[in-house]
Scaffold this active site. Structure first.
Site, PDB file in Angstrom:
ATOM      1  N   PRO A  91     -24.673 -31.431 -40.194  1.00  0.00           N
ATOM      2  CA  PRO A  91     -25.203 -30.234 -40.855  1.00  0.00           C
ATOM      3  C   PRO A  91     -24.301 -29.022 -40.659  1.00  0.00           C
ATOM      4  O   PRO A  91     -24.404 -28.043 -41.407  1.00  0.00           O
ATOM      5  CB  PRO A  91     -26.571 -30.031 -40.197  1.00  0.00           C
ATOM      6  CG  PRO A  91     -26.600 -30.903 -38.995  1.00  0.00           C
ATOM      7  CD  PRO A  91     -25.574 -31.974 -39.177  1.00  0.00           C
ATOM      8  N   GLU A 118     -27.630 -35.784 -30.838  1.00  0.00           N
ATOM      9  CA  GLU A 118     -27.110 -34.422 -31.050  1.00  0.00           C
ATOM     10  C   GLU A 118     -25.753 -34.437 -31.746  1.00  0.00           C
ATOM     11  O   GLU A 118     -25.061 -33.426 -31.818  1.00  0.00           O
ATOM     12  CB  GLU A 118     -27.018 -33.669 -29.714  1.00  0.00           C
ATOM     13  CG  GLU A 118     -28.366 -33.342 -29.105  1.00  0.00           C
ATOM     14  CD  GLU A 118     -29.282 -32.584 -30.074  1.00  0.00           C
ATOM     15  OE1 GLU A 118     -28.818 -31.628 -30.709  1.00  0.00           O
ATOM     16  OE2 GLU A 118     -30.461 -32.972 -30.205  1.00  0.00           O
ATOM     17  N   ARG A 163     -19.730 -43.789 -58.118  1.00  0.00           N
ATOM     18  CA  ARG A 163     -20.095 -43.791 -59.540  1.00  0.00           C
ATOM     19  C   ARG A 163     -19.058 -43.063 -60.394  1.00  0.00           C
ATOM     20  O   ARG A 163     -19.028 -43.216 -61.605  1.00  0.00           O
ATOM     21  CB  ARG A 163     -21.510 -43.218 -59.775  1.00  0.00           C
ATOM     22  CG  ARG A 163     -21.624 -41.746 -59.645  1.00  0.00           C
ATOM     23  CD  ARG A 163     -23.067 -41.286 -59.791  1.00  0.00           C
ATOM     24  NE  ARG A 163     -23.555 -41.273 -61.164  1.00  0.00           N
ATOM     25  CZ  ARG A 163     -23.260 -40.332 -62.054  1.00  0.00           C
ATOM     26  NH1 ARG A 163     -22.456 -39.338 -61.740  1.00  0.00           N
ATOM     27  NH2 ARG A 163     -23.759 -40.387 -63.287  1.00  0.00           N
ATOM     28  N   ASP A 178     -22.303 -34.791 -67.013  1.00  0.00           N
ATOM     29  CA  ASP A 178     -23.273 -34.610 -65.936  1.00  0.00           C
ATOM     30  C   ASP A 178     -23.281 -33.174 -65.417  1.00  0.00           C
ATOM     31  O   ASP A 178     -22.296 -32.438 -65.574  1.00  0.00           O
ATOM     32  CB  ASP A 178     -22.907 -35.506 -64.740  1.00  0.00           C
ATOM     33  CG  ASP A 178     -23.318 -36.949 -64.965  1.00  0.00           C
ATOM     34  OD1 ASP A 178     -24.218 -37.188 -65.779  1.00  0.00           O
ATOM     35  OD2 ASP A 178     -22.731 -37.815 -64.299  1.00  0.00           O
TER      36      ASP A 178
END
Ligand code: SAM
Length: 239
Positions: A91, A118, A163, A178
């Site tokens: 993150p 962690e 993809r 897209d």
């Protein structure tokens, strides 16, 4: 392209045998190899974590275990002279997006290191960033929230990258139309299929007009409208 994924939970990646990605694997457009990190754990309990320096809750995954694992995966993938790019989901990394996914399609070897607890001792990213037989290290976040592990993030990243590789999408579906690939990086507009009226809701007239210029104009306007409503942060990039 070769993709290696190292995780404490290899079963997470079974769905990568399904649908577009599964078919592309069977067509040998790319290979995906999933490895159980525990095989490189230390001692009879295959330990792979320890308490954090500086104190605090939780455990940190050890650099030693990850170093052994990544060196082994490097040897497996470099028989053809490929330099692997190491991707560490976290993150605290840079935000993953379509342009990063597109840039990875030109790599010959991607290695994903799935953290748990962690996270992974930060010296792993430092070390592999400076190794000439690696293509670098990207620490990447799926979004501004905290998951329990890197597996879900790596699933999403793997699907987003593969993809885009030539031969994965059918001719009828083009990644160029897209969201995020449209001019200015805007999102795609609304889409409709038959019947023309459903529960009193009509398909916008331009889309059933058969007039290609009118359809293109309506789609561009609706894409800008949706970008404005749902992603105002992207509006500054629009021409
Ligand atoms: N303490 C860490 C922090 O606050 O940055 C979070 C650790 S998280 C519980 C455990 C693992 O989940 C991370 O090492 C990473 O592999 C993965 N993870 C969690 N959230 C993520 C996200 N938004 N993007 C990518 N990976 C994530």
């Amino acid at each position: 392209m070769r993709i290696d994924i190292v995780s404490l939970f290899p079963e997470y990646f079974e769905p990568l045998h399904l649908s577009l990605v599964g078919k592309a694997r069977r067509d040998h457009i790319f290979d995906i190899h999933v490895h159980d990190l525990r095989q490189w754990g230390v001692g009879p309990h295959r330990q792979m974590d320890d308490t954090p320096y500086g104190g605090g809750p939780g455990m940190v995954m050890s650099a030693d275990v990850w170093g052994t694992a990544l060196d082994a995966v490097h040897r497996l993938g470099t028989q053809a002279g490929n330099k692997p790019l190491l991707v560490i989901p976290t993150p605290s990394g840079v935000l993953f997006n379509q342009s990063l996914a597109t840039s990875w399609t030109t790599q010959t070897h991607l290695v994903f290191a799935c953290g748990r607890y962690e996270g992974i001792d930060s010296r792993v990213a430092m070390y592999y960033s400076s190794q000439p037989d690696w293509a670098g290290v990207h620490e990447v976040s799926l979004g501004d929230y905290v998951l329990a592990g890197g597996e879900v993030a790596v699933m999403a990243m793997t699907e987003a990258v593969t993809r885009l590789m030539p031969g994965v999408l059918g001719n009828s579906t083009s990644a160029a139309d897209d969201s995020f690939s449209l001019p200015g990086g805007r999102v795609e507009g609304s889409v409709f299929t038959k019947p023309p009226i459903w529960r009193d809701l009509e398909v916008p007239a331009p889309l059933i007009s058969g007039n290609h210029a009118l359809i293109a104009k309506w789609r561009a306007a609706d894409s800008i409208r949706r970008t404005h409503v749902n992603r105002p942060d992207l509006m500054r990039d629009l021409p």
